[in-house]
Design a protein around this motif. Structure first.
Motif: not given
Length: 806
Positions: A222-244
């Protein structure tokens, strides 16, 4: 002493020595591995035998018979391997390794308050015996329990031998929380600086990926799922896919705080052999609600205890108990909401006793009845406190409460008409009002003699100034402490005799250990002096005093144990970086080494002690607080010190003291409690003086327990300032505020006053300081804060609260 109190002491004693047991068994495991790799060299096995022998002696001192039997069999098997008389060498090594791994987990279970159940250790004992050709034992040779263990207790005990190692889990958990904090701080810095470089977020993506993998390895999906979701968000921002987006990053920070706050409970579930997620993060929220109910129940019961203290102090004024039935009824309700029907029933019996016997009948309990009632209240309060323990509640404490209620004729619960009958069939005991004992006249030593006692000189600084500025640590302050010239009678520093006398054989073992530790210091100190900043050279020195503290307290070497605690606490401040390993620190440790043989001689009964130990302890405390105090000579007991055993900062006049009588057994318990909780207060003060003055749950709990301990032993001169001090830190915590300089100084004075009064109770109970000014100061600090203040919550915390609500 009640059995409940005795059990509490046993668990406390195990807590003192268990880190040393764990470390010794870890060293034994290293030696086993070395022998397995090179069986031709028997030296590692000899060392392993020595480690086993040390653990065996410690467990015998603790009277843990079954674990001691396990270690005895391990030692004998190690000896057989050393002598080459074992045919199945690999099987023998495997059995020894299993014992080294399983024993710390079993002891951790006992430390958590559970009973010693020897039967679950029998298979391990027999494996160790069989592999060296000895016959297996049956259950008849094991220590027998007075009360059969239930099936649930047996299953829990067996699980402790097959479960995951909690110490390892705690280490992993601490590493995860540290990584989470780093990511949150990096995100916070990114937002505060208004950076537009999204590439700066890429390291946080990698860190979150590692955190998620670690949580998955622990089974916390359960905790891993929450962290993975935050990793996805930060990853998209860092790669420019998602606006900061600031809101997105705040949401990530809030989710990470949420994981941080829930991690301890989830890891506790793993360590207890339960599922880590335990139904997911929603279960964690349920546990938070349960925790809030438990804290409310404990708070109510603390008020109940205070009402009974007032009842006794006011010479049986029944009006003091007016709120007790309501408070107990609320605790009953909390237990019912927690679905704990057994304690709810016992609490209802306590409520009826108070309502019917004490309030309606105006009954004044006699001495024996009052002791029984105190046992019921104390064991129930200990039980409520144990509900916070990840290992589960203390069933044995409920048993003590039930026994006390049976003695009071209020268990099983009487019918309404039966409750009108007297508590006992015998004629009621006639109780006379306690005699008021006038405080004996105290003759103050002349000022010149008081100055001789301290012999401490500091430019532009007086003793009164020290107390007023206790929180402020000077940048550089070198004080020279000289020994007073006037000699004094020797101090009795021998073993303390208690109601339950310790075997002379055990004390002889301790004296041998003491002598060995003095020899160890002789080898360790020169190396440390060459590299004072090398913490690895300091750790074994600190461990020497830790061992002397724990073992000394266990065998009744009270003076040595308390002195070693002060030295250990000072060295802890060096190890945690709070203060440097200065010349003054090294000089003090050297002087400490010089007086250890005199303490050893005093324990052997060969001589008294002419060293001023309280003065040495005071210097250790000041060094630990950051001052540089140069000890040029060992302080000796002066004539003035022998007459009153007080330093100028503690000197008080007759009207500022009170005579207090505390049962010697209770006093011994009190001293033990005070020492452990003052360590927590001192640690907080060290952090506060470095700038982190935010109160913690541990600080509140420590002061709460100190207040309760002195209340139970009826020392109102302490509760007069510890009660408002508790209120002050509770209000600070609720407001999420930091203590200011005045507050830090106040808490420092509270710690000093507790030490001073504890020493007075031991050495001069007819001259216990009242500390009226301190009580007023802490009351003013408490009243300066609102009772129900609104906590300051930043944006990230608001996001965490929103996630909880969803």
């Amino acid at each position: 002493m009640t059995t409940a109190q005795r059990d509490a002491i046993d668990h406390t004693a195990l807590g003192w020595v268990k880190p040393e047991i764990d470390e010794t068994l870890r060293q034994a495991r290293i030696e086993l591995e070395a022998f397995a790799e090179a069986p031709g060299d028997v030296t590692p096995m000899q060392t392993c035998m020595d480690h086993m022998h040390q653990v065996h002696g410690t467990l015998r001192m603790l009277e843990l018979q079954a674990p001691a039997m396990v270690v005895r069999e391990m030692e004998q098997l190690a000896r057989a391997l050393h002598e080459g008389t074992v045919e199945a060498r690999d099987d023998a090594l495997a059995a020894l390794m299993r014992g080294v791994v399983q024993l710390p987990d079993y002891l951790e279970r006992l430390q958590g308050g559970h009973r010693d159940i020897p039967i679950v250790l029998l298979p391990l004992i027999n494996d160790l015996r069989t592999v060296r050709g000895e016959v297996a034992l049956d259950a008849s040779v094991l220590p027998q329990l007075l009360v059969p263990p239930t099936d649930a207790e047996l299953e829990h005990a067996r699980g402790s031998l097959a479960g995951r190692n909690r110490a390892l889990l705690d280490t992993v958990s601490a590493a995860i929380k540290e990584d989470l904090l780093k990511v949150k701080d990096a995100l916070d810095l990114y937002l505060r600086t208004g950076s537009q470089n999204i590439q700066e977020l890429q390291p946080q993506v990698e860190a979150l990926d590692r955190i998620g993998d670690t949580l998955g390895m622990l089974g916390l999906e359960g905790a891993r799922g929450v962290v993975d979701e935050q990793r996805r968000v930060v990853g998209e921002i860092a790669s420019g896919v998602r606006p900061a987006s600031e809101s997105d990053l705040l949401e990530v920070a809030g989710a990470l705080i949420y994981i941080d706050h829930s991690l301890d409970d989830q890891v506790a579930g793993l360590g207890g052999g339960q599922g880590g997620d335990d139904g997911g993060l929603l279960a964690h929220e349920s546990r938070k609600v349960m925790g809030a109910l438990t804290r409310a129940a404990i708070s109510n019961f603390s008020d109940v205890r205070g009402a009974f203290v007032a009842f006794v102090e006011t010479n049986w004024d029944h009006a003091s108990l007016a709120t007790v039935p309501r408070l107990l009824a609320e605790v009953v309700g909390a237990m019912q909401m927690l679905e704990r029907q057994e304690p709810a029933g016992l609490l209802e019996a306590l409520r009826r006793y108070c309502q019917v016997e004490l309030i309606e009948r105006k009954h004044v309990p006699g001495g024996r009845e009052l002791d029984t009632l105190a046992d019921a209240l104390a064991s129930m309060e200990y039980f409520l406190e144990s509900l916070h323990d990840a290992h589960g509640h203390r069933q044995d404490l409920l048993d003590k409460t039930r026994d006390s209620l049976e003695a009071l004729r209020y268990w099983p619960l009487p019918e309404a008409d039966a409750a009108a009958a007297p508590v006992a069939d015998e004629a009621p005991e006639v109780v006379e009002a306690p005699e008021v004992i006038e405080a004996p006249e105290v003759i103050e030593a002349p000022a010149s003699e008081a100055e001789e006692v301290a012999a401490v000189s500091a430019p532009d600084q007086t003793a009164a100034g020290d107390a007023a500025t206790a929180a402020a640590v000077p940048d550089t302050l070198t004080l020279t402490v000289d020994a007073p010239a006037a000699a004094a009678p020797m101090l009795d520093a021998g073993f303390i005799t208690t109601g339950e006398e310790i075997d002379d054989e055990i004390r002889d073992i301790f004296l041998e250990e003491f002598e060995e530790e003095i020899g160890n210091l002789d080898g360790l100190l020169p190396e440390w002096r060459l590299a004072p900043d090398d913490m690895e050279k300091l750790r074994p020195i600190r461990r020497v005093f830790h061992t002397l503290k724990g073992s000394g307290r266990l065998v009744g070497a009270k003076l040595l144990g308390e002195f070693s605690w002060h030295v250990e606490n000072m060295l802890n401040r060096v190890l945690d970086g709070t203060r440097p390993a200065s010349h003054e620190v090294m000089s003090f440790v050297g002087k400490t080494r010089e007086i250890l043989p005199a303490l050893h001689s005093a324990l052997r009964g060969e001589s008294g002690l002419d060293v001023d130990i309280p003065a040495m302890e005071a210097i250790a405390d000041r060094l630990g607080a950051g001052e540089d105090v140069l000890l040029t000579a060992i302080p000796m007991r002066s004539a003035a010190a022998a007459a009153s055993d007080v330093t100028p900062s503690e000197a008080v006049s007759a009207e500022d003291t009170v005579a207090v009588v505390v049962d010697p057994t209770l006093l011994d318990i009190l001293v033990t409690e005070v020492g452990s909780h003052l360590e927590t207060v001192d640690a907080w003060l060290a952090n506060a003086r470095e700038g982190d003055a935010k109160p913690s749950d541990m600080l509140v709990r420590a002061i709460h327990t100190l207040n309760g301990a002195f209340a139970m032993t009826e020392v109102p001169s302490v509760t007069a300032f510890t009660a408002p001090a508790e209120g002050y830190v509770k209000r600070l915590l609720a407001a999420q505020s930091h203590a200011d300089a005045n507050g830090i100084a106040g808490i420092a004075q509270v710690a000093d006053a507790v030490r001073s009064i504890t020493r007075a109770l031991q050495e001069r109970p007819d001259q216990v300081p009242l500390q009226t000014a301190l009580a007023e100061r802490m009351s003013e600090l408490r009243d300066s804060l609102p009772e129900a203040s609104v906590p300051f919550i930043d944006a990230a915390y608001l996001e965490a609260e929103r996630l909880v609500a969803e």
